[in-house]
Structure formats: C-alpha cells, structure tokens
Design a protein around this motif. Sequence first.
Motif, PDB file in Angstrom:
ATOM      1  N   ALA A   1       0.817  -1.221   0.000  1.00  0.00           N
ATOM      2  CA  ALA A   1       0.000   0.000   0.000  1.00  0.00           C
ATOM      3  C   ALA A   1       0.851   1.272   0.000  1.00  0.00           C
ATOM      4  O   ALA A   1       0.361   2.337  -0.373  1.00  0.00           O
ATOM      5  CB  ALA A   1      -0.925  -0.003   1.206  1.00  0.00           C
ATOM      6  N   GLU A   2       2.112   1.160   0.399  1.00  0.00           N
ATOM      7  CA  GLU A   2       2.977   2.345   0.429  1.00  0.00           C
ATOM      8  C   GLU A   2       3.585   2.658  -0.941  1.00  0.00           C
ATOM      9  O   GLU A   2       4.150   3.722  -1.144  1.00  0.00           O
ATOM     10  CB  GLU A   2       4.082   2.164   1.470  1.00  0.00           C
ATOM     11  N   VAL A   3       3.448   1.738  -1.880  1.00  0.00           N
ATOM     12  CA  VAL A   3       3.969   1.947  -3.234  1.00  0.00           C
ATOM     13  C   VAL A   3       2.952   2.772  -4.018  1.00  0.00           C
ATOM     14  O   VAL A   3       1.736   2.627  -3.833  1.00  0.00           O
ATOM     15  CB  VAL A   3       4.233   0.584  -3.930  1.00  0.00           C
ATOM     16  N   ASN A   4       3.453   3.622  -4.882  1.00  0.00           N
ATOM     17  CA  ASN A   4       2.629   4.457  -5.751  1.00  0.00           C
ATOM     18  C   ASN A   4       1.547   3.608  -6.417  1.00  0.00           C
ATOM     19  O   ASN A   4       1.808   2.506  -6.901  1.00  0.00           O
ATOM     20  CB  ASN A   4       3.572   5.091  -6.790  1.00  0.00           C
ATOM     21  N   ALA A   5       0.326   4.134  -6.458  1.00  0.00           N
ATOM     22  CA  ALA A   5      -0.813   3.395  -7.032  1.00  0.00           C
ATOM     23  C   ALA A   5      -0.575   3.012  -8.490  1.00  0.00           C
ATOM     24  O   ALA A   5      -0.943   1.909  -8.919  1.00  0.00           O
ATOM     25  CB  ALA A   5      -2.091   4.223  -6.900  1.00  0.00           C
ATOM     26  N   GLN A   6       0.026   3.904  -9.261  1.00  0.00           N
ATOM     27  CA  GLN A   6       0.301   3.616 -10.675  1.00  0.00           C
ATOM     28  C   GLN A   6       1.256   2.427 -10.804  1.00  0.00           C
ATOM     29  O   GLN A   6       1.062   1.547 -11.647  1.00  0.00           O
ATOM     30  CB  GLN A   6       0.885   4.858 -11.373  1.00  0.00           C
ATOM     31  N   THR A   7       2.253   2.377  -9.960  1.00  0.00           N
ATOM     32  CA  THR A   7       3.219   1.274  -9.980  1.00  0.00           C
ATOM     33  C   THR A   7       2.548  -0.035  -9.595  1.00  0.00           C
ATOM     34  O   THR A   7       2.776  -1.078 -10.218  1.00  0.00           O
ATOM     35  CB  THR A   7       4.393   1.579  -9.036  1.00  0.00           C
ATOM     36  N   ARG A   8       1.671   0.017  -8.577  1.00  0.00           N
ATOM     37  CA  ARG A   8       0.940  -1.193  -8.167  1.00  0.00           C
ATOM     38  C   ARG A   8       0.019  -1.671  -9.282  1.00  0.00           C
ATOM     39  O   ARG A   8      -0.080  -2.870  -9.550  1.00  0.00           O
ATOM     40  CB  ARG A   8       0.155  -0.946  -6.884  1.00  0.00           C
ATOM     41  N   LEU A   9      -0.618  -0.714  -9.967  1.00  0.00           N
ATOM     42  CA  LEU A   9      -1.490  -1.065 -11.093  1.00  0.00           C
ATOM     43  C   LEU A   9      -0.684  -1.718 -12.211  1.00  0.00           C
ATOM     44  O   LEU A   9      -1.104  -2.731 -12.787  1.00  0.00           O
ATOM     45  CB  LEU A   9      -2.209   0.182 -11.620  1.00  0.00           C
ATOM     46  N   GLN A  10       0.479  -1.166 -12.513  1.00  0.00           N
ATOM     47  CA  GLN A  10       1.319  -1.757 -13.565  1.00  0.00           C
ATOM     48  C   GLN A  10       1.742  -3.172 -13.197  1.00  0.00           C
ATOM     49  O   GLN A  10       1.773  -4.064 -14.054  1.00  0.00           O
ATOM     50  CB  GLN A  10       2.546  -0.875 -13.813  1.00  0.00           C
ATOM     51  N   ALA A  11       2.075  -3.405 -11.935  1.00  0.00           N
ATOM     52  CA  ALA A  11       2.453  -4.752 -11.492  1.00  0.00           C
ATOM     53  C   ALA A  11       1.287  -5.718 -11.670  1.00  0.00           C
ATOM     54  O   ALA A  11       1.460  -6.840 -12.172  1.00  0.00           O
ATOM     55  CB  ALA A  11       2.914  -4.714 -10.031  1.00  0.00           C
ATOM     56  N   ALA A  12       0.089  -5.268 -11.278  1.00  0.00           N
ATOM     57  CA  ALA A  12      -1.101  -6.118 -11.421  1.00  0.00           C
ATOM     58  C   ALA A  12      -1.383  -6.413 -12.891  1.00  0.00           C
ATOM     59  O   ALA A  12      -1.655  -7.561 -13.265  1.00  0.00           O
ATOM     60  CB  ALA A  12      -2.303  -5.433 -10.773  1.00  0.00           C
ATOM     61  N   MET A  13      -1.310  -5.375 -13.706  1.00  0.00           N
ATOM     62  CA  MET A  13      -1.564  -5.556 -15.139  1.00  0.00           C
ATOM     63  C   MET A  13      -0.541  -6.493 -15.760  1.00  0.00           C
ATOM     64  O   MET A  13      -0.885  -7.324 -16.608  1.00  0.00           O
ATOM     65  CB  MET A  13      -1.571  -4.200 -15.852  1.00  0.00           C
ATOM     66  N   PHE A  14       0.699  -6.403 -15.337  1.00  0.00           N
ATOM     67  CA  PHE A  14       1.740  -7.288 -15.856  1.00  0.00           C
ATOM     68  C   PHE A  14       1.406  -8.741 -15.540  1.00  0.00           C
ATOM     69  O   PHE A  14       1.515  -9.618 -16.415  1.00  0.00           O
ATOM     70  CB  PHE A  14       3.109  -6.908 -15.283  1.00  0.00           C
ATOM     71  N   LEU A  15       1.011  -8.997 -14.299  1.00  0.00           N
ATOM     72  CA  LEU A  15       0.687 -10.371 -13.911  1.00  0.00           C
ATOM     73  C   LEU A  15      -0.505 -10.907 -14.692  1.00  0.00           C
ATOM     74  O   LEU A  15      -0.485 -12.051 -15.157  1.00  0.00           O
ATOM     75  CB  LEU A  15       0.426 -10.446 -12.402  1.00  0.00           C
ATOM     76  N   VAL A  16      -1.540 -10.087 -14.863  1.00  0.00           N
ATOM     77  CA  VAL A  16      -2.718 -10.520 -15.621  1.00  0.00           C
ATOM     78  C   VAL A  16      -2.348 -10.773 -17.077  1.00  0.00           C
ATOM     79  O   VAL A  16      -2.705 -11.808 -17.659  1.00  0.00           O
ATOM     80  CB  VAL A  16      -3.851  -9.475 -15.505  1.00  0.00           C
ATOM     81  N   LYS A  17      -1.624  -9.837 -17.674  1.00  0.00           N
ATOM     82  CA  LYS A  17      -1.227  -9.970 -19.091  1.00  0.00           C
ATOM     83  C   LYS A  17      -0.378 -11.221 -19.301  1.00  0.00           C
ATOM     84  O   LYS A  17      -0.596 -11.981 -20.246  1.00  0.00           O
ATOM     85  CB  LYS A  17      -0.447  -8.727 -19.521  1.00  0.00           C
ATOM     86  N   THR A  18       0.564 -11.441 -18.413  1.00  0.00           N
ATOM     87  CA  THR A  18       1.435 -12.612 -18.533  1.00  0.00           C
ATOM     88  C   THR A  18       0.629 -13.897 -18.386  1.00  0.00           C
ATOM     89  O   THR A  18       0.870 -14.878 -19.103  1.00  0.00           O
ATOM     90  CB  THR A  18       2.557 -12.549 -17.479  1.00  0.00           C
TER      91      THR A  18
ATOM     92  N   ARG B   1       0.316 -16.782 -21.260  1.00  0.00           N
ATOM     93  CA  ARG B   1       0.640 -18.182 -20.981  1.00  0.00           C
ATOM     94  C   ARG B   1      -0.491 -19.096 -21.442  1.00  0.00           C
ATOM     95  O   ARG B   1      -0.268 -20.147 -22.027  1.00  0.00           O
ATOM     96  CB  ARG B   1       0.903 -18.351 -19.480  1.00  0.00           C
ATOM     97  N   LEU B   2      -1.730 -18.680 -21.182  1.00  0.00           N
ATOM     98  CA  LEU B   2      -2.885 -19.462 -21.643  1.00  0.00           C
ATOM     99  C   LEU B   2      -2.900 -19.559 -23.167  1.00  0.00           C
ATOM    100  O   LEU B   2      -3.157 -20.629 -23.726  1.00  0.00           O
ATOM    101  CB  LEU B   2      -4.196 -18.837 -21.155  1.00  0.00           C
TER     102      LEU B   2
END
Length: 121
Positions: free
Chosen positions: A79-96, A100-101
């Motif tokens: 929660a202490e990380v910038n929201a944009q950075t957290r969103l990018q991390a989440a999007m990366f995991l979903v995209k990856t 893979r599928l």
Amino acid sequence: MKLNKYQRFAKAIVETGTFAAAAKECKISVSTAYRWNRKPEVVDYVRQLKKAKMNALSAYMTKASGKAVDTITEIMNDAEVNAQTRLQAAMFLVKTGYERLDMDDLEKRIEALEAVASKVK
C-alpha cells in the motif's frame, strides 16, 4: 575437443557479435569471414552455439522467475507503493497469465496439427 578453424570462427561470431571482430580474433580478413559464413558447417555450428546459449539463459530465467513473480506481487500488494506502480504490477501479472494461456492453446493446436500431418504422410 579441439575445434577446427570454422568452428573457432563460428564461436568467435557468437562471442563477439560481429564478423569484423570474429575475423580479427581468428586472424582472417573480413572478406574471408563473410565467405566462411556461407559454409553450411559454420552456419550450423553458429546455430548450435546460439541454441546452447539460449537454453542456458532460459534455464537461468526459469530459476529466477519465481522470485520475479514474488517481487511483482509484493509491489502490487504494498500500500505504500505508488498506485500507478501497483497497477502496472497487477496488469503485468494478468497480461502474462493470459499470454501463458494463449501459448498453451497454441501448443495444443500445433500438436494436433502435427499428429494429423504425420498420419497424412
């Protein structure tokens, strides 16, 4: 195993990345380097060396991938990380995950096509 001159040249191409540098390392002219590069044994050995290098890199990446995913997940959940950075991390995991599928689906489709093709022969 002692390498012949063509194999030494092929190894120099892979290690140096250029014909000029490989030629210099092998003490041949650049024109000779270009001529040797058309020889099937050079082309095949370069391909073998590049494949071995990529296999080693793939093994290293596979080993490190768990830690990479853990790091991305930590960033996403912090929660202490910038929201944009957290969103990018989440999007990366979903995209990856979707990629893979898709790759799994393509692999199954290719296997099915190869099975049909082998029966046609």
